[in-house]
Design a protein around this motif. Structure first.
Motif, PDB file in Angstrom:
ATOM      1  N   LEU A 183      34.539  76.398  48.976  1.00 12.35           N
ATOM      2  CA  LEU A 183      36.153  76.784  48.877  1.00 12.35           C
ATOM      3  C   LEU A 183      36.270  78.130  48.139  1.00 12.35           C
ATOM      4  O   LEU A 183      37.177  78.749  48.750  1.00 12.35           O
ATOM      5  CB  LEU A 183      36.831  75.793  48.030  1.00 12.35           C
ATOM      6  N   ARG A 184      35.345  78.458  47.489  1.00  9.17           N
ATOM      7  CA  ARG A 184      35.139  79.739  46.931  1.00  9.17           C
ATOM      8  C   ARG A 184      35.086  80.851  47.961  1.00  9.17           C
ATOM      9  O   ARG A 184      35.734  82.121  48.179  1.00  9.17           O
ATOM     10  CB  ARG A 184      34.369  79.961  45.706  1.00  9.17           C
ATOM     11  N   LYS A 185      34.145  80.618  48.974  1.00  7.28           N
ATOM     12  CA  LYS A 185      33.887  81.481  50.163  1.00  7.28           C
ATOM     13  C   LYS A 185      35.188  81.538  50.917  1.00  7.28           C
ATOM     14  O   LYS A 185      35.284  82.577  51.720  1.00  7.28           O
ATOM     15  CB  LYS A 185      32.708  80.914  50.928  1.00  7.28           C
ATOM     16  N   GLN A 186      35.950  80.648  50.927  1.00  8.01           N
ATOM     17  CA  GLN A 186      37.437  80.538  51.538  1.00  8.01           C
ATOM     18  C   GLN A 186      38.493  81.518  50.829  1.00  8.01           C
ATOM     19  O   GLN A 186      39.604  81.786  51.443  1.00  8.01           O
ATOM     20  CB  GLN A 186      37.822  79.326  51.972  1.00  8.01           C
ATOM     21  N   GLY A 187      38.225  81.936  49.678  1.00  9.13           N
ATOM     22  CA  GLY A 187      39.072  82.750  48.936  1.00  9.13           C
ATOM     23  C   GLY A 187      39.887  81.835  48.051  1.00  9.13           C
ATOM     24  O   GLY A 187      40.667  82.480  47.249  1.00  9.13           O
ATOM     25  N   GLU A 235      44.375  72.571  30.217  1.00  8.04           N
ATOM     26  CA  GLU A 235      44.141  73.762  30.510  1.00  8.04           C
ATOM     27  C   GLU A 235      43.703  74.116  31.713  1.00  8.04           C
ATOM     28  O   GLU A 235      44.030  74.998  32.644  1.00  8.04           O
ATOM     29  CB  GLU A 235      43.482  74.367  29.557  1.00  8.04           C
ATOM     30  N   ALA A 236      42.790  73.230  32.246  1.00  3.86           N
ATOM     31  CA  ALA A 236      42.211  73.250  33.631  1.00  3.86           C
ATOM     32  C   ALA A 236      43.082  73.090  34.670  1.00  3.86           C
ATOM     33  O   ALA A 236      42.900  73.839  35.848  1.00  3.86           O
ATOM     34  CB  ALA A 236      40.767  72.535  33.485  1.00  3.86           C
ATOM     35  N   LEU A 237      43.967  72.243  34.328  1.00  2.32           N
ATOM     36  CA  LEU A 237      44.817  71.959  35.317  1.00  2.32           C
ATOM     37  C   LEU A 237      46.192  72.792  35.554  1.00  2.32           C
ATOM     38  O   LEU A 237      46.797  72.701  36.645  1.00  2.32           O
ATOM     39  CB  LEU A 237      45.550  70.417  35.310  1.00  2.32           C
ATOM     40  N   ALA A 238      46.386  73.663  34.502  1.00  5.40           N
ATOM     41  CA  ALA A 238      47.600  74.527  34.820  1.00  5.40           C
ATOM     42  C   ALA A 238      47.542  75.300  36.063  1.00  5.40           C
ATOM     43  O   ALA A 238      46.654  76.163  35.998  1.00  5.40           O
ATOM     44  CB  ALA A 238      47.567  75.320  33.458  1.00  5.40           C
ATOM     45  N   GLY A 239      48.532  75.255  36.858  1.00  3.04           N
ATOM     46  CA  GLY A 239      48.820  75.874  38.127  1.00  3.04           C
ATOM     47  C   GLY A 239      48.061  75.334  39.156  1.00  3.04           C
ATOM     48  O   GLY A 239      47.923  76.237  40.223  1.00  3.04           O
ATOM     49  N   ALA A 240      47.383  74.369  38.908  1.00  2.00           N
ATOM     50  CA  ALA A 240      46.415  73.966  40.064  1.00  2.00           C
ATOM     51  C   ALA A 240      47.181  73.294  41.245  1.00  2.00           C
ATOM     52  O   ALA A 240      48.531  72.380  40.854  1.00  2.00           O
ATOM     53  CB  ALA A 240      45.342  72.902  39.877  1.00  2.00           C
ATOM     54  N   ALA A 241      46.889  73.477  42.498  1.00  2.00           N
ATOM     55  CA  ALA A 241      47.499  72.674  43.487  1.00  2.00           C
ATOM     56  C   ALA A 241      46.910  71.600  44.013  1.00  2.00           C
ATOM     57  O   ALA A 241      47.528  70.596  44.417  1.00  2.00           O
ATOM     58  CB  ALA A 241      47.888  73.481  44.789  1.00  2.00           C
ATOM     59  N   VAL A 242      45.500  71.307  43.870  1.00  2.00           N
ATOM     60  CA  VAL A 242      44.642  70.351  44.344  1.00  2.00           C
ATOM     61  C   VAL A 242      43.530  69.728  43.129  1.00  2.00           C
ATOM     62  O   VAL A 242      43.201  70.849  42.763  1.00  2.00           O
ATOM     63  CB  VAL A 242      43.900  70.613  45.618  1.00  2.00           C
ATOM     64  N   VAL A 243      43.600  68.623  42.937  1.00  3.54           N
ATOM     65  CA  VAL A 243      42.379  68.257  42.260  1.00  3.54           C
ATOM     66  C   VAL A 243      41.330  67.235  43.170  1.00  3.54           C
ATOM     67  O   VAL A 243      41.987  66.517  43.784  1.00  3.54           O
ATOM     68  CB  VAL A 243      43.071  67.445  41.176  1.00  3.54           C
ATOM     69  N   ILE A 244      40.434  67.541  43.125  1.00  5.45           N
ATOM     70  CA  ILE A 244      39.127  66.712  43.795  1.00  5.45           C
ATOM     71  C   ILE A 244      38.464  65.958  42.633  1.00  5.45           C
ATOM     72  O   ILE A 244      37.905  66.531  41.730  1.00  5.45           O
ATOM     73  CB  ILE A 244      38.132  67.597  44.648  1.00  5.45           C
ATOM     74  N   ASP A 245      38.424  64.758  42.607  1.00  7.58           N
ATOM     75  CA  ASP A 245      37.613  63.981  41.542  1.00  7.58           C
ATOM     76  C   ASP A 245      36.463  63.350  42.246  1.00  7.58           C
ATOM     77  O   ASP A 245      36.272  62.696  43.024  1.00  7.58           O
ATOM     78  CB  ASP A 245      38.613  62.889  41.216  1.00  7.58           C
ATOM     79  N   LEU A 246      35.298  64.091  41.769  1.00  7.06           N
ATOM     80  CA  LEU A 246      33.980  63.776  42.046  1.00  7.06           C
ATOM     81  C   LEU A 246      33.203  63.180  40.728  1.00  7.06           C
ATOM     82  O   LEU A 246      31.967  63.006  40.767  1.00  7.06           O
ATOM     83  CB  LEU A 246      33.173  65.208  42.527  1.00  7.06           C
ATOM     84  N   ALA A 250      37.180  70.602  53.494  1.00  8.59           N
ATOM     85  CA  ALA A 250      38.288  70.323  54.489  1.00  8.59           C
ATOM     86  C   ALA A 250      39.598  69.538  54.031  1.00  8.59           C
ATOM     87  O   ALA A 250      40.701  69.997  54.259  1.00  8.59           O
ATOM     88  CB  ALA A 250      37.777  69.780  55.740  1.00  8.59           C
ATOM     89  N   PHE A 251      39.380  68.293  53.246  1.00  8.69           N
ATOM     90  CA  PHE A 251      40.377  67.790  52.826  1.00  8.69           C
ATOM     91  C   PHE A 251      41.169  68.532  51.847  1.00  8.69           C
ATOM     92  O   PHE A 251      42.665  68.275  51.543  1.00  8.69           O
ATOM     93  CB  PHE A 251      39.826  66.440  52.393  1.00  8.69           C
ATOM     94  N   ALA A 252      40.627  69.420  50.969  1.00 12.80           N
ATOM     95  CA  ALA A 252      41.299  70.176  50.070  1.00 12.80           C
ATOM     96  C   ALA A 252      42.223  70.937  50.539  1.00 12.80           C
ATOM     97  O   ALA A 252      43.449  71.389  50.069  1.00 12.80           O
ATOM     98  CB  ALA A 252      40.121  70.703  49.204  1.00 12.80           C
ATOM     99  N   THR A 253      42.303  71.496  51.943  1.00 12.51           N
ATOM    100  CA  THR A 253      42.956  72.481  52.429  1.00 12.51           C
ATOM    101  C   THR A 253      43.976  71.734  53.352  1.00 12.51           C
ATOM    102  O   THR A 253      44.615  72.400  54.120  1.00 12.51           O
ATOM    103  CB  THR A 253      42.494  73.590  52.986  1.00 12.51           C
ATOM    104  N   ALA A 254      43.991  70.342  53.475  1.00 13.12           N
ATOM    105  CA  ALA A 254      44.757  69.742  54.388  1.00 13.12           C
ATOM    106  C   ALA A 254      45.922  68.823  53.642  1.00 13.12           C
ATOM    107  O   ALA A 254      45.796  68.872  52.346  1.00 13.12           O
ATOM    108  CB  ALA A 254      43.930  68.898  55.229  1.00 13.12           C
ATOM    109  N   ALA A 255      46.697  68.508  54.304  1.00 16.97           N
ATOM    110  CA  ALA A 255      47.821  67.783  53.807  1.00 16.97           C
ATOM    111  C   ALA A 255      47.409  66.216  53.353  1.00 16.97           C
ATOM    112  O   ALA A 255      46.582  65.682  53.841  1.00 16.97           O
ATOM    113  CB  ALA A 255      49.103  67.338  54.812  1.00 16.97           C
ATOM    114  N   PRO A 256      48.097  66.003  52.222  1.00 18.28           N
ATOM    115  CA  PRO A 256      47.477  64.417  51.896  1.00 18.28           C
ATOM    116  C   PRO A 256      47.737  63.496  52.975  1.00 18.28           C
ATOM    117  O   PRO A 256      48.793  63.468  53.426  1.00 18.28           O
ATOM    118  CB  PRO A 256      48.329  64.244  50.599  1.00 18.28           C
ATOM    119  N   VAL A 257      46.990  62.433  52.996  1.00 18.46           N
ATOM    120  CA  VAL A 257      46.959  61.323  53.970  1.00 18.46           C
ATOM    121  C   VAL A 257      47.908  60.099  53.407  1.00 18.46           C
ATOM    122  O   VAL A 257      48.226  59.379  54.069  1.00 18.46           O
ATOM    123  CB  VAL A 257      46.005  61.038  54.703  1.00 18.46           C
TER     124      VAL A 257
END
Length: 250
Positions: free
Chosen positions: A20-24, A46-57, A171-178
């Motif tokens: 994801l970083r390589k995608q900018g 603090e970590a979530l401030a301004g976040a659009a997407v969260v991936i829980d691993l 890929a899922f991080a940059t796609a619409a939620p299903v």
């Protein structure tokens, strides 16, 4: 886009973050060792401030039945509350193919509980069901070892390389939620005992693998279809031989 990866310093998290970083994208690798703890809540807002997407691993440090259930329930509730407060637009969680077919496994029950919290949160979401990672083969062999023999179920598996998992998560991080479940799987379906025998032979490990239908997998007895998907999964590109040649000994 700001993307927060919970468990972002682990095997899948670090690879997903790199992609994801390589995608900018702005990526926050959130974990206790980076000051973000989903159990205590430390650093979460603090970590979530301004976040659009969260991936829980994130994964439980203990697989004991009570401890793993408490981990996923506490972490899940804390995350959902913090994401709502931060205005997160998409929650993505990595789970397991067959998670709802193995109720005898405390770990699987805990993952089912995690998924329920996500579905009932009201947040847009994608739950990714993955087959077992190829990187787990050594641990699976060890879990079934008695003396010089490895007792494993002959049920089918379709393991996926961690690089393929990370490709999908990015890929899922940059796609619409299903607002539902998608499944990912490796390219080859094979019996668990046969795959581990191939792995040990390739590693030069002299242990013998025996097919044992009563051998337990994380506390549960497997049927042929317990750990594989027939629901049109997205298939990875990396075969066992390709994975072993490039990654198995690292």
């Amino acid at each position: 886009m700001k993307i927060v990866i919970i468990g972002g310093t682990g095997l899948i998290g670090s690879k997903t973050a790199d992609r994801l970083r390589k995608q900018g994208h702005e990526v926050i690798a959130a974990a206790p060792n980076t000051g973000v703890n989903t159990i205590t809540g430390e650093g979460l807002a603090e970590a979530l401030a301004g976040a659009a997407v969260v991936i829980d691993l994130a994964n439980s440090p203990s697989f004991e039945d009570k401890a793993v259930l408490e981990f996923f329930e506490t972490s899940g509730r804390n995350l959902m509350a913090a994401e709502k407060a931060a205005g997160v637009k998409h929650h993505i969680a990595l789970s397991i193919v067959g998670v709802d077919r193995l109720p005898d496994s405390g770990y699987m029950r805990a993952k089912v509980a995690q998924e329920k919290i996500i579905r009932e949160s009201g947040l847009p979401y994608t739950i990714v069901h993955s087959t077992q990672f190829m990187e787990f083969l050594s641990g699976i062999a060890q879990s079934g070892t008695i003396g010089d023999t490895v007792h494993l179920s002959p049920a089918y598996v379709q393991p996926i390389a961690s690089d393929d998992v990370a490709d999908n998560m990015a890929a899922f991080a940059t796609a619409a939620p299903v607002n539902g479940i998608v499944e990912i799987s490796g390219p080859e379906r094979v019996r668990l005992n046969e795959l581990v025998a191939r792995y040990l032979k390739a590693m030069g490990d002299a242990r013998k693998v025996t097919a044992d239908p009563d051998a337990l997998y994380f506390g549960a007895r497997l049927e042929d279809g317990s750990l594989v998907s027939d629901n049109n999964p997205r298939l990875g590109r990396i075969t066992f031989e390709q994975w072993f040649a490039t990654a198995a000994r690292k």
